[in-house]
Design a protein around this motif. Structure first.
Motif, short mmCIF file in Angstrom:
data_model
loop_
_atom_site.label_atom_id
_atom_site.label_comp_id
_atom_site.label_asym_id
_atom_site.label_seq_id
_atom_site.Cartn_x
_atom_site.Cartn_y
_atom_site.Cartn_z
N UNK A 151 -38.98 19.77 38.02
CA UNK A 151 -38.06 19.28 37.00
C UNK A 151 -38.77 18.58 35.85
N UNK A 152 -39.93 18.00 36.11
CA UNK A 152 -40.69 17.32 35.06
C UNK A 152 -41.66 18.27 34.38
N UNK A 153 -42.47 18.95 35.17
CA UNK A 153 -43.41 19.94 34.63
C UNK A 153 -42.75 21.30 34.69
N UNK A 154 -41.78 21.50 33.80
CA UNK A 154 -41.05 22.75 33.72
C UNK A 154 -41.77 23.69 32.74
N UNK A 155 -41.17 24.85 32.50
CA UNK A 155 -41.86 25.86 31.69
C UNK A 155 -42.20 25.35 30.29
N UNK A 156 -41.26 24.65 29.64
CA UNK A 156 -41.52 24.18 28.28
C UNK A 156 -42.64 23.14 28.25
N UNK A 157 -42.66 22.25 29.24
CA UNK A 157 -43.71 21.23 29.30
C UNK A 157 -45.07 21.85 29.56
N UNK A 193 -42.92 30.48 22.11
CA UNK A 193 -41.48 30.56 22.39
C UNK A 193 -41.11 29.78 23.66
N UNK A 194 -42.02 29.75 24.61
CA UNK A 194 -41.74 29.06 25.87
C UNK A 194 -41.54 27.56 25.69
N UNK A 195 -42.11 26.99 24.63
CA UNK A 195 -41.94 25.55 24.40
C UNK A 195 -40.50 25.20 24.07
N UNK A 196 -39.70 26.18 23.69
CA UNK A 196 -38.31 25.94 23.30
C UNK A 196 -37.33 26.28 24.41
N UNK A 197 -37.83 26.73 25.51
CA UNK A 197 -36.94 27.21 26.57
C UNK A 197 -36.45 26.05 27.42
N UNK A 198 -35.15 25.99 27.61
CA UNK A 198 -34.54 24.93 28.40
C UNK A 198 -34.06 25.49 29.74
#
Length: 209
Positions: A151-157, A193-198
């Motif tokens: 939950x903290x180190x997710x794809x965007x992070x 693009x992955x930095x914007x993924x929620x």
């Protein structure tokens, strides 16, 4: 000792991905340990059930008590040899009891398969509840890395971390979540693009530089 601990990999979680030997061990278990979802999915009507929670000391005490009377089957997600409870069980019980391990399919294997990618040349890492050394984030041309996220180190992070370590903005990203379930999702994009993924938490993220 007479009784043993059987560590069973249940794969990504759906019964279709459970190998027959693992299914037999779970079916025959007198004392069955697992997450609530695993118990709800796989437990038979006759086993004594113990849910895995955050209190490992209490869990291990209950397992030690159960081992006096029967084998204990411990279900772990994915494969027991990849970031599971197996090392802690071995450290606590390995000197006294036999640990038998039945492998399972990891979510990383499933993710590579769903995207049609090979993983023989990939580095497999987990940021699920743990920090990585700085060198693990370093960019190298052609590098292929698969991450287990949380939950903290997710794809965007993770994408932000990689870009900060000079990974190219157009590095390929392949994502998979809820793997093996009806509502599973997969997505392909580039690193920027992955930095914007929620919402892509507790998923598998594959990045190819």
């Amino acid at each position: 000792m007479e009784h043993k601990i059987i560590v069973v990999g249940i794969g990504p979680g759906h019964p279709d991905y459970l190998i027959p030997r693992a299914a037999a061990a779970i079916r025959e278990a007198s004392y069955l340990v697992g997450s609530q979802r695993a118990l709800d999915t796989f437990a038979g009507p006759d086993a004594t059930l113990r849910r895995i929670d955050g209190d490992l000391d209490s869990l291990f005490t209950d397992i030690a008590t159960a081992l006096k009377n029967s084998d204990v089957v411990v279900m772990v997600s994915g494969d027991p040899g990849f970031y599971s409870l197996q090392p802690a069980l071995k450290a606590r019980f390995g000197a006294e009891y036999e640990l038998k391990v039945i492998p399972g399919l990891s979510s990383i294997q499933i993710a590579f398969a769903h995207h049609g990618l090979v993983w023989q040349d990939a580095e497999l890492l987990s940021v699920h509840g743990r920090e990585l050394a700085l060198e693990k984030w370093q960019y190298r041309s052609g590098r292929k890395v698969a991450f287990l996220t949380d939950a903290t180190m997710h794809a965007a992070a993770i994408a932000e971390h990689l870009l900060a370590m000079q990974w190219p903005t157009d590095a390929e990203v392949f994502l998979g979540r809820n793997l093996s379930y009806e509502h599973e999702e997969k997505k392909c994009c580039i690193l920027q693009e992955a930095t914007k993924m929620e919402g892509w938490q507790h998923c598998v993220m594959i990045v190819i530089g």
